[in-house]
Design a protein around this motif. Sequence first.
Motif, short mmCIF file in Angstrom:
data_model
loop_
_atom_site.label_atom_id
_atom_site.label_comp_id
_atom_site.label_asym_id
_atom_site.label_seq_id
_atom_site.Cartn_x
_atom_site.Cartn_y
_atom_site.Cartn_z
N ALA A 131 0.76 -1.41 -0.20
CA ALA A 131 -0.48 0.26 -0.15
C ALA A 131 0.91 0.66 0.18
N GLY A 134 1.55 1.60 -3.52
CA GLY A 134 1.25 1.48 -4.54
C GLY A 134 1.69 0.08 -5.17
N ASN A 188 -8.08 -5.18 4.52
CA ASN A 188 -8.17 -4.52 3.37
C ASN A 188 -9.26 -3.32 3.89
N HIS A 189 -10.32 -3.65 3.53
CA HIS A 189 -11.51 -2.93 3.98
C HIS A 189 -11.30 -1.94 5.53
N ASN A 192 -8.44 -0.08 6.53
CA ASN A 192 -8.16 0.85 5.79
C ASN A 192 -6.83 1.37 4.63
N GLY A 194 -5.31 0.25 1.62
CA GLY A 194 -6.22 0.71 0.33
C GLY A 194 -5.17 -0.32 -0.59
N ASP A 196 -4.25 -2.41 -3.60
CA ASP A 196 -4.36 -2.79 -4.63
C ASP A 196 -3.96 -4.29 -5.00
#
Length: 393
Positions: A131, A134, A188-189, A192, A194, A196
């Motif tokens: 995360a 990215g 991931n939820h 938080n 983020g 991919d």
Amino acid sequence: MHFGIDVLLAQGLTALQGRRVGLVTNDVATTAVLPRPMTPVRRALQMAGVQLRALFAPEHGMGANADDGAVITDMRDSLTGVPVYSLYGVAYRPTPALLAELDLLLFDIPDIGTRFYTYIWTLSHVMEACAAVGLPLWVLDRPNPLGGELSKAEGPLLDEATLASFVGRWSIPIRHSLTVGELARLWNHERNLGVDLTVVPLAGWSRAQTWPALGVPFVPTSPSLPSYETALIYPGTCLFEGTNLSEGRGTTTPFRAIGAPWLAAHPVADQLNQRNLPGVVARAVQFTPMASKYAEQLCQGIMLHVLDEQLFRPVATGLHLLAIIMHQQPQHFQWLPYPTADSGAGYGHFDRLIGQGWLREALEQNDGRADAIAQWTAVGEWATRVEPYLLYQ
């Protein structure tokens, strides 16, 4: 039965063509079907033309053979020739510089469905690292060997505010009943993060299936988890790591036999059996560990035999056994630290395993009545909480 890696291979890997790929894995991660059963995942990917640029190894190393808590060092993989970077002991996540050399990171390590087994926490660190830069992360999913029925989940949930560690970072039950892919979706939820994130689901698995129903050999996940029978009992007997009883390390039956030279094994077995715990019976045994606690000393022990895995509740059974020993032989019983590369001197190990600081004192004051242990191992609204992230029925 197709694991996530089999599903990915069957899809033809077109999404990976021309991409620089990293893989978090170990020798335990094998295929179920393609290109043939039991092919190491990293070899199967390399044979399919994937550009593996870096491998990352969790606790126990790429060979899944290093001792519990031992520092893992970097190396070059003899199977693929790809460099292996350690994610246990020195660093717990890939560095930004290493991730900058990749276009995609894959994660494929079998779990055993227990909060304090560290492979899932390696995943949590990997998620945060991806995360931060990215980088896309694909989790190649696998069955939970203990099954996925949420009614069988056992707490307590972790008090992460005070007891977060590498044997439990975030608030989940001890027996969580999720797959690794489902945990990744949940985190991931909820956190938080983020990331991919893509989860490549397995095919041919239902939540009611435990490992024996899969028709796939069980690969030992670490030196002291040699069998499915061990994995089934482990959520309860691993709690003894934080005590002065041997949890069977250094024997042929780790985590299936608990004992010490001073243990009055027959009375303990009798008391446990008198509680009529569902799906399990205890038997007094003798064993001599070759390593770890009481090395080369004859121990009097208790071996647990699961009669009905549908009824058996390992965490509750472990707490019943612990309570009986504590109150039958208080002059001998002690809480012990458990040093590892992550925990240092390892003080408070039982608290980190059980996940709630008050429970040790409750055990000291309570003989482990069935109503108390049922309350201690409750999971609250866990099923409702995770329902949006489930991938399988």
